[in-house]
Design a protein around this motif. Structure first.
Motif, short mmCIF file in Angstrom:
data_model
loop_
_atom_site.label_atom_id
_atom_site.label_comp_id
_atom_site.label_asym_id
_atom_site.label_seq_id
_atom_site.Cartn_x
_atom_site.Cartn_y
_atom_site.Cartn_z
N ARG A 23 0.82 -1.20 0.00
CA ARG A 23 0.00 0.00 0.00
C ARG A 23 0.86 1.25 0.00
NH1 ARG A 23 -5.17 -0.95 3.95
NH2 ARG A 23 -5.79 -2.95 3.11
N GLY A 24 0.19 2.39 -0.21
CA GLY A 24 0.83 3.67 -0.01
C GLY A 24 1.66 4.14 -1.17
N GLY A 79 -7.73 -0.98 -6.81
CA GLY A 79 -7.38 -0.67 -8.19
C GLY A 79 -6.88 0.75 -8.35
N THR A 80 -6.04 1.19 -7.44
CA THR A 80 -5.67 2.60 -7.35
C THR A 80 -4.85 3.12 -8.52
OG1 THR A 80 -5.63 2.29 -4.95
CG2 THR A 80 -4.66 4.31 -5.81
N PHE A 81 -3.84 2.36 -8.95
CA PHE A 81 -2.93 2.85 -9.98
C PHE A 81 -3.02 2.01 -11.26
CE2 PHE A 81 -0.91 4.05 -5.93
CZ PHE A 81 -0.78 5.43 -6.12
N MET A 82 -4.24 1.74 -11.70
CA MET A 82 -4.40 0.92 -12.90
C MET A 82 -3.94 1.65 -14.15
SD MET A 82 -8.01 -1.10 -12.40
CE MET A 82 -9.01 0.39 -12.33
N ASP A 83 -3.35 0.89 -15.07
CA ASP A 83 -3.05 1.44 -16.39
C ASP A 83 -4.02 0.83 -17.40
OD1 ASP A 83 -2.14 -1.17 -16.82
OD2 ASP A 83 -0.02 -0.62 -16.72
N GLU A 84 -3.90 1.22 -18.66
CA GLU A 84 -4.85 0.76 -19.68
C GLU A 84 -4.83 -0.76 -19.82
OE1 GLU A 84 -4.31 2.73 -23.37
OE2 GLU A 84 -4.68 4.74 -22.56
N SER A 102 -14.33 5.19 -0.63
CA SER A 102 -14.47 5.77 0.70
C SER A 102 -13.16 5.75 1.49
CB SER A 102 -15.52 5.00 1.51
OG SER A 102 -16.80 5.09 0.92
N ALA A 103 -12.35 4.71 1.28
CA ALA A 103 -11.17 4.50 2.13
C ALA A 103 -10.19 5.68 2.09
CB ALA A 103 -10.49 3.20 1.77
N PRO A 124 -1.05 11.00 -1.26
CA PRO A 124 -0.90 11.16 -2.71
C PRO A 124 -1.75 10.17 -3.51
CG PRO A 124 0.93 9.91 -1.86
CD PRO A 124 0.11 10.29 -0.66
N VAL A 125 -2.48 9.32 -2.81
CA VAL A 125 -3.19 8.23 -3.49
C VAL A 125 -4.55 8.65 -4.01
CG1 VAL A 125 -4.34 6.01 -3.06
CG2 VAL A 125 -2.00 6.37 -2.31
N TYR A 126 -5.23 9.53 -3.30
CA TYR A 126 -6.66 9.78 -3.54
C TYR A 126 -6.96 10.18 -4.98
CZ TYR A 126 -11.40 11.48 -2.71
OH TYR A 126 -12.75 11.69 -2.77
N GLU A 127 -6.24 11.16 -5.50
CA GLU A 127 -6.53 11.64 -6.86
C GLU A 127 -6.26 10.55 -7.89
OE1 GLU A 127 -8.10 14.34 -7.51
OE2 GLU A 127 -8.11 14.86 -5.37
N HIS A 128 -5.20 9.76 -7.69
CA HIS A 128 -4.92 8.64 -8.60
C HIS A 128 -6.05 7.63 -8.56
CE1 HIS A 128 -0.81 9.70 -9.78
NE2 HIS A 128 -0.58 10.04 -8.52
N HIS A 129 -6.56 7.38 -7.37
CA HIS A 129 -7.64 6.42 -7.19
C HIS A 129 -8.87 6.85 -7.98
CE1 HIS A 129 -9.59 3.58 -3.98
NE2 HIS A 129 -9.94 3.28 -5.20
N ILE A 130 -9.23 8.10 -7.87
CA ILE A 130 -10.40 8.62 -8.59
C ILE A 130 -10.20 8.50 -10.09
CG2 ILE A 130 -11.69 10.71 -9.13
CD1 ILE A 130 -11.26 11.58 -6.22
N GLU A 131 -9.02 8.85 -10.57
CA GLU A 131 -8.77 8.79 -12.00
C GLU A 131 -8.84 7.36 -12.53
OE1 GLU A 131 -8.34 10.07 -15.74
OE2 GLU A 131 -8.64 11.32 -13.95
#
Length: 242
Positions: A23-24, A79-84, A102-103, A124-131
């Motif tokens: 994580r992280g 699935g925070t940092f998924m690529d195509e 939510s986490a 630094p994770v939240y915005e990546h998670h949303i994207e």
């Protein structure tokens, strides 16, 4: 969803869960250390799961997600940092994403109370998670609702807020509601549950208004029905109110 953390004692009940990567802030760099299958002796390998065993992986980095999908998991949590490529694999292999928006939100919105370790991992994770979530929705990934309850400031019973997050970040209201009900039930193998039809088992929320117009209404139900009986609140007298 199964509780957080690798467990082998539930395998007899058809449950396996593995962590797909770290994580992280190091999730993207170290996800090649993925543990994708638990053996009875506590070891891991990349073989597929036993027949009939549901396998969920809590995975953040793209490498870990792809390794888990290759190994035959049923669901990917976060699935925070998924690529195509990872997204395409989820679709091709019919793997369900449980985004748990939510986490990281709870930690990001409770900065003053959060520990330094929680902030280091989630800041630094939240915005990546949303994207990643937005890209998955747009691509057509199958999504089931889940909150990852038990993480900091993230309490049980906040499913309706997760629905709001999913709608805010790209899902249609009906799709988000279905993700948290029918799709979630189907994903973990609950038959005849999570759908609003005769013979199906589900807690029924009675609300005043149209949740497809405002999903936040789900947070304040007028009544809750279980097995056809009102167990909380009261159903409005529609005849009286006319």
């Amino acid at each position: 969803m199964p509780a957080c953390g690798p467990r082998t004692d539930q395998a007899g009940r058809g449950v396996h869960q593995v962590h797909g990567d770290r994580r992280g802030d190091d999730a993207r760099d170290r996800s090649s250390n993925a543990r994708v299958h638990l053996r009875g002796d506590g070891g891991t390998d990349r073989r597929g799961p036993p027949a009939g065993v549901h396998v969920a992986t809590h995975a953040h980095g793209a490498k870990g997600i792809k390794a888990a999908v290759e190994a035959g998991v049923d669901t990917v949590e976060h699935g925070t940092f998924m690529d195509e490529e990872a997204i395409e694999m989820l679709i091709t292999e019919d793997v369900t994403l449980v985004p748990t928006l939510s986490a990281p939100y709870r930690i990001a919105r409770n900065v003053e109370q959060a520990t330094k370790e929680s902030l280091r991992k989630s800041g630094p994770v939240y915005e990546h998670h949303i994207e990643s979530f937005k890209q998955a929705v747009e691509a057509g990934v199958r999504i089931a609702g889940g909150t990852d309850a038990g993480t900091p400031f993230n309490y049980h019973g906040t499913n309706s807020t997760e629905i709001s997050f999913m709608v805010e970040h790209g899902m249609d209201p009906i799709d988000a509601i279905t993700a948290m009900t029918g799709t979630a039930a189907e994903t973990i193998g609950l038959e005849d549950a999570g759908t609003l039809e005769a013979g199906s088992y589900a807690d029924l929320l009675v609300i005043e208004g149209d949740p497809l117009e405002d999903v936040s209404l789900l947070r304040e139900p007028t009544a809750v029905m279980k097995g056809g009986e009102v167990v909380a609140g009261a159903i409005p007298d529609l005849e009286r109110d006319r």
